[in-house]
Design a protein around this motif. Structure first.
Motif, PDB file in Angstrom:
ATOM      1  N   LEU A  33       3.293   4.182  -7.185  1.00  0.00           N
ATOM      2  CA  LEU A  33       4.492   3.460  -6.760  1.00  0.00           C
ATOM      3  C   LEU A  33       5.670   4.366  -6.441  1.00  0.00           C
ATOM      4  N   ARG A  34       5.572   5.650  -6.762  1.00  0.00           N
ATOM      5  CA  ARG A  34       6.647   6.582  -6.432  1.00  0.00           C
ATOM      6  C   ARG A  34       6.699   6.898  -4.942  1.00  0.00           C
ATOM      7  N   PRO A  36       7.183   6.257  -1.241  1.00  0.00           N
ATOM      8  CA  PRO A  36       7.813   5.218  -0.416  1.00  0.00           C
ATOM      9  C   PRO A  36       6.861   4.583   0.598  1.00  0.00           C
ATOM     10  N   THR A  38       3.702   4.013   0.203  1.00  0.00           N
ATOM     11  CA  THR A  38       2.886   3.045  -0.528  1.00  0.00           C
ATOM     12  C   THR A  38       3.696   1.781  -0.794  1.00  0.00           C
ATOM     13  N   GLN A  39       4.972   1.953  -1.098  1.00  0.00           N
ATOM     14  CA  GLN A  39       5.822   0.798  -1.345  1.00  0.00           C
ATOM     15  C   GLN A  39       5.921  -0.083  -0.110  1.00  0.00           C
ATOM     16  N   ALA A  78       3.602  -3.873  -6.510  1.00  0.00           N
ATOM     17  CA  ALA A  78       2.768  -3.292  -5.458  1.00  0.00           C
ATOM     18  C   ALA A  78       2.329  -4.377  -4.484  1.00  0.00           C
ATOM     19  N   ARG A  79       2.012  -3.937  -3.273  1.00  0.00           N
ATOM     20  CA  ARG A  79       1.508  -4.844  -2.234  1.00  0.00           C
ATOM     21  C   ARG A  79       0.008  -4.607  -2.135  1.00  0.00           C
TER      22      ARG A  79
END
Length: 165
Positions: A33-34, A36, A38-39, A78-79
């Protein structure tokens, strides 16, 4: 889009306690999740159940399955784009049957069961799949990533990395 491949057989319940395994999963999610990208773009998972044994199945208690569900779906922002299950053993169906009612219809429709790894090419380009699944990606050294993840987690635990923007 980040692709995460989880190979069940590489987890030995005799060597790594269930509690430490849960801690490792949480650390992995924090690290993921760190990023960006991936976010923004989300995650795709491949769960490889080749080599799954009764030792693994014993870890799949209703309490643990529900804990993993809550951790993934309600605790991490998360998506989740897709989950792909390959090399399914006879242990997977009972776990899926238990989890399925708890999942939203939207998420249930994003879970795919594949009879062989060739079916993964319907969802992923060869460039992002490891060579062991017929793709072109080579893992040179995952130890470097693990070391970096451990250092990052040690210095920036729950709060994450500093915001430089």
């Amino acid at each position: 889009m980040l692709l995460i491949i989880f190979e069940t057989a590489k987890y030995d319940p005799k060597e790594l306690s269930q509690e430490d395994f849960k801690r490792m999963i949480v650390m992995m999610f924090f690290q993921i999740l760190r990023d960006p990208m991936t976010q923004i773009n989300g995650l795709k998972f491949i769960h490889d159940f080749q080599g799954t044994t009764l030792q693994h199945f014993r870890q799949c208690t209703p309490q643990n399955l529900y804990l993993v569900y809550n951790l993934a779906m309600r605790c991490f922002p998360a998506r989740y784009k897709e989950v792909h299950v390959i090399n399914e053993s006879f242990f997977v169906k009972p776990c899926w049957t238990f989890l399925k009612p708890f999942l939203s219809e939207k998420f249930r429709n994003r879970v795919y069961f594949h009879s062989n790894t060739e079916k993964l090419f319907d969802h992923f380009p060869r460039a992002v799949l490891p060579t062991e699944y017929g793709g072109e990606l080579r893992y040179d050294n995952m130890e470097d990533w693990s070391r970096k993840a451990n250092v990052d987690h040690k210095h920036h635990g729950v709060t994450g990395q500093p915001n430089y923007y």
